[in-house]
Design a protein around this motif. Structure first.
Motif, PDB file in Angstrom:
ATOM      1  N   SER A 290       0.731  14.601 -20.779  1.00 12.12           N
ATOM      2  CA  SER A 290       0.800  15.019 -19.384  1.00 12.12           C
ATOM      3  C   SER A 290      -0.390  14.497 -18.597  1.00 12.12           C
ATOM      4  O   SER A 290      -0.238  13.964 -17.489  1.00 12.12           O
ATOM      5  CB  SER A 290       0.856  16.544 -19.293  1.00 12.12           C
ATOM      6  OG  SER A 290       0.807  16.970 -17.949  1.00 12.12           O
ATOM      7  N   ILE A 291      -1.583  14.635 -19.169  1.00 11.13           N
ATOM      8  CA  ILE A 291      -2.788  14.135 -18.498  1.00 11.13           C
ATOM      9  C   ILE A 291      -2.698  12.629 -18.309  1.00 11.13           C
ATOM     10  O   ILE A 291      -3.070  12.086 -17.263  1.00 11.13           O
ATOM     11  CB  ILE A 291      -4.049  14.496 -19.312  1.00 11.13           C
ATOM     12  CG1 ILE A 291      -4.242  16.020 -19.354  1.00 11.13           C
ATOM     13  CG2 ILE A 291      -5.276  13.819 -18.712  1.00 11.13           C
ATOM     14  CD1 ILE A 291      -4.521  16.650 -18.025  1.00 11.13           C
ATOM     15  N   ALA A 292      -2.173  11.916 -19.319  1.00  8.55           N
ATOM     16  CA  ALA A 292      -2.069  10.459 -19.229  1.00  8.55           C
ATOM     17  C   ALA A 292      -1.153  10.032 -18.083  1.00  8.55           C
ATOM     18  O   ALA A 292      -1.464   9.092 -17.335  1.00  8.55           O
ATOM     19  CB  ALA A 292      -1.559   9.892 -20.554  1.00  8.55           C
ATOM     20  N   SER A 293      -0.008  10.703 -17.936  1.00  6.81           N
ATOM     21  CA  SER A 293       0.912  10.340 -16.851  1.00  6.81           C
ATOM     22  C   SER A 293       0.316  10.668 -15.487  1.00  6.81           C
ATOM     23  O   SER A 293       0.500   9.923 -14.517  1.00  6.81           O
ATOM     24  CB  SER A 293       2.252  11.058 -17.030  1.00  6.81           C
ATOM     25  OG  SER A 293       2.088  12.469 -16.967  1.00  6.81           O
ATOM     26  N   LYS A 294      -0.423  11.758 -15.402  1.00  7.94           N
ATOM     27  CA  LYS A 294      -1.085  12.092 -14.144  1.00  7.94           C
ATOM     28  C   LYS A 294      -2.150  11.064 -13.794  1.00  7.94           C
ATOM     29  O   LYS A 294      -2.271  10.633 -12.638  1.00  7.94           O
ATOM     30  CB  LYS A 294      -1.707  13.482 -14.237  1.00  7.94           C
ATOM     31  CG  LYS A 294      -0.687  14.617 -14.311  1.00  7.94           C
ATOM     32  CD  LYS A 294      -1.372  15.946 -14.588  1.00  7.94           C
ATOM     33  CE  LYS A 294      -0.353  17.070 -14.757  1.00  7.94           C
ATOM     34  NZ  LYS A 294      -0.983  18.345 -15.141  1.00  7.94           N
ATOM     35  N   VAL A 295      -2.934  10.661 -14.788  1.00 13.94           N
ATOM     36  CA  VAL A 295      -3.977   9.661 -14.558  1.00 13.94           C
ATOM     37  C   VAL A 295      -3.360   8.335 -14.120  1.00 13.94           C
ATOM     38  O   VAL A 295      -3.891   7.653 -13.233  1.00 13.94           O
ATOM     39  CB  VAL A 295      -4.839   9.478 -15.820  1.00 13.94           C
ATOM     40  CG1 VAL A 295      -5.740   8.250 -15.695  1.00 13.94           C
ATOM     41  CG2 VAL A 295      -5.682  10.724 -16.069  1.00 13.94           C
ATOM     42  N   ALA A 296      -2.227   7.955 -14.710  1.00 12.69           N
ATOM     43  CA  ALA A 296      -1.560   6.717 -14.311  1.00 12.69           C
ATOM     44  C   ALA A 296      -1.154   6.770 -12.843  1.00 12.69           C
ATOM     45  O   ALA A 296      -1.329   5.793 -12.092  1.00 12.69           O
ATOM     46  CB  ALA A 296      -0.334   6.481 -15.191  1.00 12.69           C
ATOM     47  N   GLY A 297      -0.616   7.897 -12.404  1.00 10.30           N
ATOM     48  CA  GLY A 297      -0.263   8.049 -11.003  1.00 10.30           C
ATOM     49  C   GLY A 297      -1.477   8.012 -10.094  1.00 10.30           C
ATOM     50  O   GLY A 297      -1.448   7.400  -9.014  1.00 10.30           O
ATOM     51  N   ILE A 298      -2.558   8.659 -10.525  1.00 10.61           N
ATOM     52  CA  ILE A 298      -3.797   8.658  -9.745  1.00 10.61           C
ATOM     53  C   ILE A 298      -4.330   7.239  -9.596  1.00 10.61           C
ATOM     54  O   ILE A 298      -4.800   6.839  -8.521  1.00 10.61           O
ATOM     55  CB  ILE A 298      -4.842   9.575 -10.413  1.00 10.61           C
ATOM     56  CG1 ILE A 298      -4.407  11.044 -10.295  1.00 10.61           C
ATOM     57  CG2 ILE A 298      -6.210   9.377  -9.780  1.00 10.61           C
ATOM     58  CD1 ILE A 298      -5.243  11.989 -11.113  1.00 10.61           C
ATOM     59  N   ILE A 299      -4.247   6.445 -10.658  1.00 12.35           N
ATOM     60  CA  ILE A 299      -4.722   5.061 -10.609  1.00 12.35           C
ATOM     61  C   ILE A 299      -3.933   4.255  -9.582  1.00 12.35           C
ATOM     62  O   ILE A 299      -4.505   3.524  -8.767  1.00 12.35           O
ATOM     63  CB  ILE A 299      -4.632   4.419 -12.005  1.00 12.35           C
ATOM     64  CG1 ILE A 299      -5.690   5.031 -12.931  1.00 12.35           C
ATOM     65  CG2 ILE A 299      -4.816   2.901 -11.924  1.00 12.35           C
ATOM     66  CD1 ILE A 299      -5.578   4.579 -14.370  1.00 12.35           C
TER      67      ILE A 299
ATOM     68  N   PHE B  42       0.835  -1.208   0.000  1.00 11.87           N
ATOM     69  CA  PHE B  42       0.000   0.000   0.000  1.00 11.87           C
ATOM     70  C   PHE B  42       0.871   1.259   0.000  1.00 11.87           C
ATOM     71  O   PHE B  42       0.629   2.206  -0.754  1.00 11.87           O
ATOM     72  CB  PHE B  42      -0.918   0.027   1.227  1.00 11.87           C
ATOM     73  CG  PHE B  42      -1.921  -1.093   1.285  1.00 11.87           C
ATOM     74  CD1 PHE B  42      -2.318  -1.760   0.135  1.00 11.87           C
ATOM     75  CD2 PHE B  42      -2.469  -1.485   2.494  1.00 11.87           C
ATOM     76  CE1 PHE B  42      -3.243  -2.790   0.193  1.00 11.87           C
ATOM     77  CE2 PHE B  42      -3.403  -2.512   2.561  1.00 11.87           C
ATOM     78  CZ  PHE B  42      -3.787  -3.170   1.414  1.00 11.87           C
ATOM     79  N   ALA B  43       1.892   1.265   0.856  1.00 15.19           N
ATOM     80  CA  ALA B  43       2.767   2.443   0.961  1.00 15.19           C
ATOM     81  C   ALA B  43       3.529   2.673  -0.343  1.00 15.19           C
ATOM     82  O   ALA B  43       3.653   3.815  -0.807  1.00 15.19           O
ATOM     83  CB  ALA B  43       3.739   2.266   2.121  1.00 15.19           C
ATOM     84  N   ALA B  44       4.019   1.598  -0.945  1.00 16.34           N
ATOM     85  CA  ALA B  44       4.785   1.739  -2.185  1.00 16.34           C
ATOM     86  C   ALA B  44       3.908   2.249  -3.325  1.00 16.34           C
ATOM     87  O   ALA B  44       4.308   3.150  -4.081  1.00 16.34           O
ATOM     88  CB  ALA B  44       5.417   0.398  -2.562  1.00 16.34           C
ATOM     89  N   LEU B  45       2.711   1.702  -3.462  1.00 19.57           N
ATOM     90  CA  LEU B  45       1.806   2.140  -4.528  1.00 19.57           C
ATOM     91  C   LEU B  45       1.429   3.609  -4.355  1.00 19.57           C
ATOM     92  O   LEU B  45       1.409   4.379  -5.324  1.00 19.57           O
ATOM     93  CB  LEU B  45       0.548   1.272  -4.546  1.00 19.57           C
ATOM     94  CG  LEU B  45       0.685  -0.155  -5.097  1.00 19.57           C
ATOM     95  CD1 LEU B  45      -0.616  -0.915  -4.904  1.00 19.57           C
ATOM     96  CD2 LEU B  45       1.067  -0.128  -6.565  1.00 19.57           C
ATOM     97  N   SER B  46       1.130   4.003  -3.115  1.00 19.92           N
ATOM     98  CA  SER B  46       0.729   5.386  -2.862  1.00 19.92           C
ATOM     99  C   SER B  46       1.860   6.358  -3.179  1.00 19.92           C
ATOM    100  O   SER B  46       1.660   7.387  -3.829  1.00 19.92           O
ATOM    101  CB  SER B  46       0.297   5.548  -1.402  1.00 19.92           C
ATOM    102  OG  SER B  46      -0.840   4.755  -1.112  1.00 19.92           O
ATOM    103  N   THR B  47       3.057   6.024  -2.713  1.00 14.05           N
ATOM    104  CA  THR B  47       4.198   6.912  -2.937  1.00 14.05           C
ATOM    105  C   THR B  47       4.527   7.032  -4.418  1.00 14.05           C
ATOM    106  O   THR B  47       4.736   8.141  -4.934  1.00 14.05           O
ATOM    107  CB  THR B  47       5.425   6.390  -2.161  1.00 14.05           C
ATOM    108  OG1 THR B  47       5.125   6.396  -0.759  1.00 14.05           O
ATOM    109  CG2 THR B  47       6.634   7.262  -2.425  1.00 14.05           C
ATOM    110  N   CYS B  48       4.575   5.906  -5.124  1.00 11.44           N
ATOM    111  CA  CYS B  48       4.876   5.933  -6.561  1.00 11.44           C
ATOM    112  C   CYS B  48       3.801   6.692  -7.340  1.00 11.44           C
ATOM    113  O   CYS B  48       4.106   7.451  -8.267  1.00 11.44           O
ATOM    114  CB  CYS B  48       5.014   4.513  -7.092  1.00 11.44           C
ATOM    115  SG  CYS B  48       6.459   3.631  -6.485  1.00 11.44           S
ATOM    116  N   GLY B  49       2.544   6.502  -6.938  1.00 18.54           N
ATOM    117  CA  GLY B  49       1.451   7.184  -7.629  1.00 18.54           C
ATOM    118  C   GLY B  49       1.535   8.691  -7.488  1.00 18.54           C
ATOM    119  O   GLY B  49       1.419   9.433  -8.468  1.00 18.54           O
ATOM    120  N   MET B  50       1.743   9.163  -6.260  1.00 16.91           N
ATOM    121  CA  MET B  50       1.821  10.608  -6.049  1.00 16.91           C
ATOM    122  C   MET B  50       3.063  11.204  -6.691  1.00 16.91           C
ATOM    123  O   MET B  50       3.035  12.326  -7.201  1.00 16.91           O
ATOM    124  CB  MET B  50       1.800  10.920  -4.561  1.00 16.91           C
ATOM    125  CG  MET B  50       0.457  10.674  -3.896  1.00 16.91           C
ATOM    126  SD  MET B  50      -0.916  11.560  -4.688  1.00 16.91           S
ATOM    127  CE  MET B  50      -0.466  13.254  -4.358  1.00 16.91           C
TER     128      MET B  50
END
Length: 438
Positions: free
Chosen positions: A115-124, A93-101
């Motif tokens: 840019s939007i695509a990379s942001k959406v990937a992090g949000i996912i 959980f911690a790794a996914l959250s940190t990598c996403g943000m």
């Protein structure tokens, strides 16, 4: 209450203190931190929606990118998470959250497709962690009693207040860049690790495991591993799957059928009100609130951009207050506040189309009230599950009900996309182009 006949402040505080008798401070602090960290990145992402996608794209786009992965996760996770030890889950959980943000923060500060695509990937990534974490921790409250649920609820409310408030202050008042603010938030999952590995007592998990298997093991590392691999939904272990015969497969299918029947019995009393309140409040937040603008000279702001994060912070303040009140107050009739939330949606939508509220401060009050309603339904629903569902079905039920708020938010996301665009276009056509100046 103080001031009533036969009562005094001293008696009031004694009664209040008695409500917390038996609470384990370590458990409460740990679950409060779990709720805080599990939800805070989700809140920050929604609060930063305007900065992430720009004024031309509906903010509900960010909501959908957040909630669809969370919904899918909540539908699948209860049936596979038992294969992973608890300590490993927290690390994941911690790794996914940190990598996403980090992915969201380091994406170019533009609104191009890449840019939007990379942001959406992090949000996912961040919201897969959030969805799995909510199922995990809500089910875990079954082993730690009602105070753990109260602490979890307060922590999730605190996440909204801290996340939205800190983002609004950092980017609006302190002038910190959006990228720096988001990068700093990527470090917050460390708090979850501290809460699990240093604060949470393991005794209740070990005791539950011994009761389930019917024997005790010697204390040590072997026992710790057995406790951590206890399944949330009492399904067979990975080793059992490897040795399963036809009888075991039949039992597994029957167990799945039983759980589906249980889930269906939860729809009307628990999932229904939770779905409705989330549908209404997130439609307000993503589809209506971005259009609730007033002339700058009649508001406390210098820029139209400041309205949205301020509304978000007030909403989260209401959520925090009500989600922190479970030990003192809860509602029994869950549908009443859900219908009041729908009324809020109607009033604010009507004002956005045909303005009749004279000042922004009235809207501030309504948004705060919206948060109070949503928070009290959330904690009261899970309290009702803990109190009314039989013990052998409680752990599964707590995790299963979590799907209903995700479904409501998902539906609100689709509604919000159309509502924000439609209302903003209507306002522009009628001489109020403020929504285009964000």
């Amino acid at each position: 209450m103080p001031g009533s006949p036969g009562c005094s402040w001293r008696l009031f505080w004694e009664r209040t203190k008695a409500k917390f008798e038996g609470a384990d401070s370590r458990v409460c602090i740990a679950f409060w931190l779990f709720g805080l960290v599990n939800n805070i990145l989700y809140v920050i992402i929604l609060t930063a929606a305007l900065d992430l996608v720009g004024p031309s794209m509906p903010k509900a786009t960010v909501l959908l990118a957040s909630i669809i992965p969370s919904l899918a996760t909540k539908l699948v996770v209860p049936y596979v998470i038992h294969l992973i030890p608890y300590s490993s889950r927290i690390l994941i959980f911690a790794a996914l959250s940190t990598c996403g943000m980090a992915a969201v923060a380091l994406s170019p500060a533009t609104t191009t497709a890449s840019s939007i695509a990379s942001k959406v990937a992090g949000i996912i990534l961040a919201n897969i962690s959030s969805g799995a974490g909510e199922v995990n921790f809500l089910s875990l409250t079954h082993f730690y009693g009602p105070f753990s649920l109260a602490a979890w609820g307060s922590g999730t409310g605190g996440a909204g207040l801290v996340g939205a408030g800190a983002y609004a202050i950092a980017t609006t008042q302190l002038g910190i860049s959006v990228r720096a603010t988001l990068l700093t938030s990527a470090l917050l999952p460390i708090v979850m690790l501290v809460g699990f590995f240093t604060l949470l007592p393991r005794g209740p998990l070990k005791a539950a495991r011994r009761k389930e298997v019917g024997y005790s093991r010697l204390a040590g590392d072997e026992e710790d591993d057995a406790a951590e691999t206890a399944g949330l939904l009492d399904v067979p272990s990975a080793t059992a799957y490897g040795k399963a015969d036809t009888t075991q497969l039949t039992r597994a299918l029957q167990d799945l059928k039983t759980k589906l029947v249980r889930a269906r019995s939860l729809v009307v009393p628990y999932m229904g009100p939770l779905f409705l309140v989330y549908l209404a409040e997130y439609t307000i937040n993503q589809g209506v609130v971005p259009t609730l603008l007033f002339p700058l000279e009649d508001s406390p702001f210098k820029h139209y951009r400041a309205f949205y994060p301020t509304y978000s912070a007030l909403y989260q303040l209401g959520v925090f207050i009500s989600r922190s009140s479970l030990a003192l107050f809860r509602i029994r009739t869950l549908y009443i506040p859900s219908f009041l939330q729908i009324l809020n949606l109607g009033v604010l939508t009507a004002h956005a189309v045909y303005p009749f509220i004279p000042t922004v401060y009235f809207v501030f009050a309504i948004v705060l009230w919206e948060g109070l309603l949503g928070g009290i339904v959330y904690v009261s629903t899970y309290a009702a599950v803990q109190e009314e569902v039989p013990e052998d079905e409680r752990e599964f039920s707590l995790g299963a009900v979590a799907v209903s708020d995700a479904v409501g938010i998902c539906c609100a996301g689709f509604l919000g996309v159309g509502m924000e665009s439609g209302i903003c276009s209507w306002q522009v056509q009628h001489g109020r182009d403020w929504c285009r100046r964000l």
